[in-house]
Design a protein around this motif. Structure first.
Motif, PDB file in Angstrom:
ATOM      1  N   ARG A 122      10.321   7.175 -12.321  1.00 28.21           N
ATOM      2  CA  ARG A 122      10.558   6.768 -10.663  1.00 28.21           C
ATOM      3  C   ARG A 122       9.619   5.900 -10.282  1.00 28.21           C
ATOM      4  NH1 ARG A 122      12.779  11.887 -10.782  1.00 28.21           N
ATOM      5  NH2 ARG A 122      10.884  13.023 -10.095  1.00 28.21           N
ATOM      6  N   ASP A 123       8.253   6.043 -10.731  1.00 26.67           N
ATOM      7  CA  ASP A 123       6.995   5.130 -10.180  1.00 26.67           C
ATOM      8  C   ASP A 123       7.295   3.806 -10.832  1.00 26.67           C
ATOM      9  OD1 ASP A 123       5.324   5.612  -8.109  1.00 26.67           O
ATOM     10  OD2 ASP A 123       4.261   7.166  -9.446  1.00 26.67           O
ATOM     11  N   LEU A 124       7.583   3.982 -12.177  1.00 20.96           N
ATOM     12  CA  LEU A 124       7.858   2.612 -12.907  1.00 20.96           C
ATOM     13  C   LEU A 124       8.928   1.852 -12.234  1.00 20.96           C
ATOM     14  CD1 LEU A 124       8.056   3.794 -16.899  1.00 20.96           C
ATOM     15  CD2 LEU A 124       6.346   2.242 -15.915  1.00 20.96           C
ATOM     16  N   LEU A 176      11.671  11.575 -14.635  1.00 17.89           N
ATOM     17  CA  LEU A 176      10.648  12.282 -14.020  1.00 17.89           C
ATOM     18  C   LEU A 176       9.740  11.300 -13.035  1.00 17.89           C
ATOM     19  CD1 LEU A 176      10.717  12.831 -17.716  1.00 17.89           C
ATOM     20  CD2 LEU A 176       9.146  14.617 -16.267  1.00 17.89           C
ATOM     21  N   TYR A 177       8.908  12.056 -12.386  1.00 16.31           N
ATOM     22  CA  TYR A 177       7.795  11.389 -11.566  1.00 16.31           C
ATOM     23  C   TYR A 177       7.548   9.989 -12.244  1.00 16.31           C
ATOM     24  CZ  TYR A 177       3.829  11.226  -8.498  1.00 16.31           C
ATOM     25  OH  TYR A 177       3.005  11.102  -7.502  1.00 16.31           O
ATOM     26  N   ALA A 178       6.944   9.668 -13.397  1.00 13.74           N
ATOM     27  CA  ALA A 178       6.856   8.552 -13.972  1.00 13.74           C
ATOM     28  C   ALA A 178       7.914   7.544 -14.004  1.00 13.74           C
ATOM     29  CB  ALA A 178       6.233   8.559 -15.169  1.00 13.74           C
ATOM     30  N   GLU A 221      -6.726  13.669  -8.413  1.00 15.43           N
ATOM     31  CA  GLU A 221      -5.805  14.584  -9.624  1.00 15.43           C
ATOM     32  C   GLU A 221      -4.896  13.777 -10.233  1.00 15.43           C
ATOM     33  OE1 GLU A 221      -6.354  15.226  -6.571  1.00 15.43           O
ATOM     34  OE2 GLU A 221      -4.283  15.650  -5.703  1.00 15.43           O
ATOM     35  N   GLN A 222      -4.391  12.801  -9.717  1.00 16.82           N
ATOM     36  CA  GLN A 222      -3.297  11.929 -10.392  1.00 16.82           C
ATOM     37  C   GLN A 222      -3.825  10.584 -11.041  1.00 16.82           C
ATOM     38  OE1 GLN A 222       0.449  11.461  -8.154  1.00 16.82           O
ATOM     39  NE2 GLN A 222       0.131  13.293  -6.875  1.00 16.82           N
ATOM     40  N   SER A 223      -4.867  10.521 -11.401  1.00 15.52           N
ATOM     41  CA  SER A 223      -5.507   9.387 -12.020  1.00 15.52           C
ATOM     42  C   SER A 223      -4.866   9.096 -13.395  1.00 15.52           C
ATOM     43  CB  SER A 223      -7.061   9.703 -12.173  1.00 15.52           C
ATOM     44  OG  SER A 223      -7.822   9.438 -11.129  1.00 15.52           O
ATOM     45  N   GLY A 239      11.499   6.199  -0.849  1.00 16.19           N
ATOM     46  CA  GLY A 239      10.747   7.168  -1.547  1.00 16.19           C
ATOM     47  C   GLY A 239      11.462   7.478  -3.013  1.00 16.19           C
ATOM     48  N   GLU A 240      11.231   8.644  -3.402  1.00 15.14           N
ATOM     49  CA  GLU A 240      11.504   8.582  -4.936  1.00 15.14           C
ATOM     50  C   GLU A 240      13.063   8.761  -5.055  1.00 15.14           C
ATOM     51  OE1 GLU A 240       9.533  11.580  -7.399  1.00 15.14           O
ATOM     52  OE2 GLU A 240       7.897  11.743  -5.925  1.00 15.14           O
ATOM     53  N   ALA A 241      13.762   9.444  -4.164  1.00 14.21           N
ATOM     54  CA  ALA A 241      15.173   9.538  -4.356  1.00 14.21           C
ATOM     55  C   ALA A 241      15.859   7.974  -4.181  1.00 14.21           C
ATOM     56  CB  ALA A 241      15.784  10.254  -3.112  1.00 14.21           C
ATOM     57  N   ILE A 252       0.843  -1.146  -0.040  1.00 10.26           N
ATOM     58  CA  ILE A 252      -0.006   0.095   0.140  1.00 10.26           C
ATOM     59  C   ILE A 252       0.994   1.141   0.064  1.00 10.26           C
ATOM     60  CG2 ILE A 252      -1.841   1.424   1.083  1.00 10.26           C
ATOM     61  CD1 ILE A 252      -2.376  -1.611   2.546  1.00 10.26           C
ATOM     62  N   ASP A 253       0.864   1.932  -1.047  1.00  6.61           N
ATOM     63  CA  ASP A 253       1.545   3.166  -1.339  1.00  6.61           C
ATOM     64  C   ASP A 253       0.782   4.086  -0.657  1.00  6.61           C
ATOM     65  OD1 ASP A 253       2.271   5.565  -2.661  1.00  6.61           O
ATOM     66  OD2 ASP A 253       3.654   4.667  -4.000  1.00  6.61           O
ATOM     67  N   MET A 254       1.095   4.858   0.409  1.00 10.55           N
ATOM     68  CA  MET A 254       0.232   5.815   1.156  1.00 10.55           C
ATOM     69  C   MET A 254       0.952   6.896   1.622  1.00 10.55           C
ATOM     70  SD  MET A 254      -0.704   3.376   4.251  1.00 10.55           S
ATOM     71  CE  MET A 254      -0.914   4.432   5.745  1.00 10.55           C
ATOM     72  N   SER A 255       0.326   7.884   2.046  1.00  6.27           N
ATOM     73  CA  SER A 255       0.759   9.076   2.779  1.00  6.27           C
ATOM     74  C   SER A 255       1.684   9.850   1.814  1.00  6.27           C
ATOM     75  CB  SER A 255       1.514   8.719   4.132  1.00  6.27           C
ATOM     76  OG  SER A 255       1.581   9.954   4.874  1.00  6.27           O
ATOM     77  N   SER A 256       3.043   9.336   1.758  1.00 10.93           N
ATOM     78  CA  SER A 256       4.034  10.082   0.621  1.00 10.93           C
ATOM     79  C   SER A 256       4.066  11.434   0.405  1.00 10.93           C
ATOM     80  CB  SER A 256       3.635   9.389  -0.569  1.00 10.93           C
ATOM     81  OG  SER A 256       3.863   7.991  -0.382  1.00 10.93           O
ATOM     82  N   PRO A 257       4.186  12.155   1.759  1.00 12.23           N
ATOM     83  CA  PRO A 257       4.207  13.717   1.714  1.00 12.23           C
ATOM     84  C   PRO A 257       5.732  14.113   0.968  1.00 12.23           C
ATOM     85  CG  PRO A 257       4.896  12.910   3.619  1.00 12.23           C
ATOM     86  CD  PRO A 257       4.514  11.734   2.995  1.00 12.23           C
ATOM     87  N   ILE A 261      -1.450  -1.591  -4.082  1.00 12.18           N
ATOM     88  CA  ILE A 261      -2.458  -0.252  -4.043  1.00 12.18           C
ATOM     89  C   ILE A 261      -1.661   1.026  -4.153  1.00 12.18           C
ATOM     90  CG2 ILE A 261      -4.115   0.415  -2.710  1.00 12.18           C
ATOM     91  CD1 ILE A 261      -4.802  -2.451  -1.936  1.00 12.18           C
ATOM     92  N   TYR A 262      -2.249   1.948  -4.575  1.00 11.38           N
ATOM     93  CA  TYR A 262      -1.783   3.493  -4.393  1.00 11.38           C
ATOM     94  C   TYR A 262      -2.735   4.438  -3.971  1.00 11.38           C
ATOM     95  CZ  TYR A 262       2.449   1.909  -7.239  1.00 11.38           C
ATOM     96  OH  TYR A 262       3.279   1.230  -7.624  1.00 11.38           O
ATOM     97  N   VAL A 263      -2.670   4.743  -2.750  1.00  9.99           N
ATOM     98  CA  VAL A 263      -3.860   5.612  -2.338  1.00  9.99           C
ATOM     99  C   VAL A 263      -3.200   7.076  -2.458  1.00  9.99           C
ATOM    100  CG1 VAL A 263      -5.187   6.278  -0.134  1.00  9.99           C
ATOM    101  CG2 VAL A 263      -4.181   3.920  -0.526  1.00  9.99           C
ATOM    102  N   VAL A 264      -3.676   7.612  -3.794  1.00  8.19           N
ATOM    103  CA  VAL A 264      -3.281   9.073  -4.030  1.00  8.19           C
ATOM    104  C   VAL A 264      -4.517   9.730  -4.570  1.00  8.19           C
ATOM    105  CG1 VAL A 264      -1.794  10.274  -5.728  1.00  8.19           C
ATOM    106  CG2 VAL A 264      -1.190   7.793  -4.781  1.00  8.19           C
ATOM    107  N   GLY A 265      -4.416  10.921  -4.612  1.00 11.19           N
ATOM    108  CA  GLY A 265      -5.872  11.856  -4.981  1.00 11.19           C
ATOM    109  C   GLY A 265      -6.383  11.693  -6.362  1.00 11.19           C
TER     110      GLY A 265
HETATM  111  N1  ARG Z   1       4.419  12.678  -3.363  1.00 11.42           N
HETATM  112  C1  ARG Z   1       3.260  12.630  -4.184  1.00 11.42           C
HETATM  113  C2  ARG Z   1       2.483  14.033  -3.993  1.00 11.42           C
HETATM  114  O1  ARG Z   1       2.572  14.574  -2.980  1.00 11.42           O
HETATM  115  C3  ARG Z   1       2.504  11.492  -3.871  1.00 11.42           C
HETATM  116  C4  ARG Z   1       2.925  10.166  -4.386  1.00 11.42           C
HETATM  117  C5  ARG Z   1       2.139   9.159  -4.432  1.00 11.42           C
HETATM  118  N2  ARG Z   1       2.562   7.733  -4.729  1.00 11.42           N
HETATM  119  C6  ARG Z   1       3.193   7.408  -5.906  1.00 11.42           C
HETATM  120  N3  ARG Z   1       3.785   6.336  -5.803  1.00 11.42           N
HETATM  121  N4  ARG Z   1       3.429   8.098  -6.903  1.00 11.42           N
HETATM  122  O2  ARG Z   1       1.766  14.393  -4.791  1.00 11.42           O
END
Ligand code: ARG
Length: 554
Positions: A303-305, A299-301, A327-329, A250-252, A111-116, A321-325
């Motif tokens: 790193r996600d791949l 890019l973001y993508a 707007e990132q659909s 995280g991403e880094a 579960i990918d979650m929170s991720s600030p 599972i990715y719990v993300v808003g």
């Molecule tokens: N850090 C990103 C944001 O605040 C959310 C990351 C969500 N997870 C992911 N695997 N892209 O928008």
């Protein structure tokens, strides 16, 4: 229950039945379930009234107290005493594992979650992701999955080049130490304002990020420091929310792992050049997925791949599972599509679990510019509101601080989870902390009330159930549904089903409490105590699955 009743009815029905044929009558005096016979008339060449009469006459079964034919319906009245007594035995024996199942068969769900994002405030969106993700994880565990909660920290990307540049120009070490996120945010905002006038600043920012990506020690040390200061702040929020993670990759973390993936995309012939950038084309219906910018930056993508492939290797997940808003659909649709194009069958196990915004007076609660909403302060406000209610209602309560935390934080969690996650939700502390209505405190108070009855009544071991009145029956029917509710909410990854259930059970309990004299009726007292005990077991478990605490005294 419905399924069991259906099987019983089947023995007496001339027609094959299925579960959807059974209806819930609008009023209790019409029974617990009803079978409308209209659909059978044509086949049987008989009137529905006659069919209903015949079925009702024939029914004889210990589960069923009586069956009445009324205008083409068979109204079923269940055998309340028997059902109640075996259910209460079951709940009191299984306690908190009542409702658990092993459908997950120990499969792993990540579960990918929170991720600030570091150096930025923890936003309302991250709060939602944390709370929803946590509950989903608890639900999956309750259904026999192993879960891995991943906090995919946003700690990489060109914005960190900008931040480094801004810090070098205008930053002050002491200020960052005392108030990291606010200070770093201010620097970042200043960078953007200045860059509007001064294009060279952007170039500097890009160069700084390039240096960071290339492993420049000084840049890395600064970045690392910003990160640890930010994480310390986030940790305070997680402690308040009672949420823990299994991974903070995280991403880094993926910085040095992307190249092989880019090569792989290339080998599979999926990379196309477009204006100097590298993209994967995804057909006419979707914009292409950007893998590398013209300057070579990932890019973001990208790193996600890389992260998705790494997670499959590391955890061999059955669900990811990715719990993300909301707007990132598009991002999630795109990156899943890329994985499919790479012929990874497991791409279908990836699921974006989107959610709506948190609104204040109908507008998005923003963390931008002047009007930063600091989540930690919001949580603290909720706790102090809960504290003043305690001071007013129950000033002698022990562990007041701890209980105020459970109520304040619980109120925020509950108000988030009670509606389907896809909806935007209005954020209003006063409303969510009310002890009446569909709130967390309402459910928690009900739990505490039930416990207080139990403390007064003492334990009970043996009892018989002679008669079950309507108030009690309502509770029993709710309790009986719990296992099904849990499975449904896990299947739909929807904690709101549990939240609504908790309110219904609390309401059933409160009307029982208001109308039935538990302590004074000695004949029924032992059975009622068992009923109340069972209610507390299930309420507590429902709250736990939402990520909330259940204080026994409030
Ligand atoms: N850090 C990103 C944001 O605040 C959310 C990351 C969500 N997870 C992911 N695997 N892209 O928008």
């Amino acid at each position: 229950m419905k399924t069991e009743v259906m099987h019983v009815l089947q023995q007496f029905s001339p027609i094959p039945l299925n579960i959807n044929m059974l209806e819930q009558p609008a009023h209790t005096h019409m029974g617990d379930l009803a079978l409308p016979c209209f659909p059978f008339a044509k086949n049987l060449k008989k009137s529905p009234v006659m069919i209903a009469d015949e079925i009702a006459d024939a029914i004889r079964h210990p589960l069923i107290h009586k069956a009445e034919a009324v205008n083409g319906y068979v109204n079923i009245f269940l055998n309340r005493s028997q059902i109640t007594s075996s259910l209460l035995d079951r709940i009191r024996e299984q306690t908190k594992s009542y409702g658990s199942s092993d459908v997950g068969n120990n499969g792993v769900g990540t579960i990918d979650m929170s991720s600030p994002n570091i150096a930025k405030p923890f936003s309302m969106g991250h709060l939602r992701s944390t709370v929803i993700g946590n509950s989903i994880s608890l639900l999956l565990e309750k259904n026999g999955y192993k879960t891995v909660k991943i906090n995919y920290i946003g700690d990489w990307g060109t914005q960190f080049g900008k931040l480094l540049t801004a810090y070098r120009k205008w930053g002050n070490e002491q200020e960052v130490r005392t108030n990291p996120i606010q200070t770093l945010l201010k620097l970042y905002i200043q960078f953007h304002e200045d860059a509007e006038q001064d294009e060279a600043l952007n170039d500097e920012g890009r160069a700084a990020f390039k240096a960071l990506e290339d492993g420049d020690t000084e840049a890395l040390a600064l970045w690392d420091w910003f990160k640890s200061e930010s994480l310390k702040e986030f940790q305070r929020i997680y402690d308040l929310l009672g949420v823990k993670f299994d991974s903070y990759n995280g991403e880094a973390y993926y910085n040095d792992k992307m190249e092989p993936i880019v090569d792989l995309l290339n080998e599979k012939g999926l990379l196309k050049e477009s204006d100097g950038a590298l993209v994967v084309e995804l057909g006419d219906k979707m914009p292409p997925c950007l893998i590398k910018k013209s300057d070579g930056a990932t890019l973001y993508a990208t790193r996600d791949l890389t992260a998705a492939i790494d997670r499959k290797k590391t955890y061999d997940f059955e669900k990811s599972i990715y719990v993300v808003g909301n707007e990132q659909s598009l991002h999630f649709t795109q990156f899943k599509k890329v994985l499919e194009k790479m012929s990874y069958e497991w791409a279908q196990d990836i699921e974006h679990v989107p959610f709506g915004l948190i609104l204040k007076d109908g507008k998005k609660m923003s963390t931008r510019k002047g009007k930063i909403v600091l989540l930690e302060e919001v949580l603290k406000d909720a706790i102090s509101l809960a504290q003043s209610t305690i001071e007013e209602k129950n000033p002698n309560l022990e562990n007041k601080i701890e209980i105020a935390e459970a109520i304040g934080v619980g109120a925020i969690i509950f108000s988030d989870l009670k509606q389907h996650r896809k909806h935007d939700i209005e954020f209003d502390l006063e409303t969510m902390l009310q002890t009446e209505g569909e709130t967390g405190p309402y459910v928690q108070y009900t739990f505490a009330r039930a416990n207080s009855v139990l403390r007064k009544a003492g334990e009970t071991n043996s009892y018989t159930v002679d008669e079950v009145n309507d108030f009690e029956w309502k509770i029993v029917k709710e309790l009986e549904q719990f296992p099904e509710i849990i499975q449904q909410s896990a299947k739909e990854l929807d904690p709101s089903i549990i939240a609504k259930y908790a309110v219904n059970l609390a309401q059933a309990f409160n009307s029982f409490y208001a109308n039935v004299h538990v302590l004074t009726d000695s004949k029924n007292k032992p059975y009622r105590i068992a009923l109340i005990t069972s209610t507390t077991i299930v309420l507590k478990e429902a709250l736990r699955l939402l990520g909330m605490k259940a204080p026994e005294k409030m």
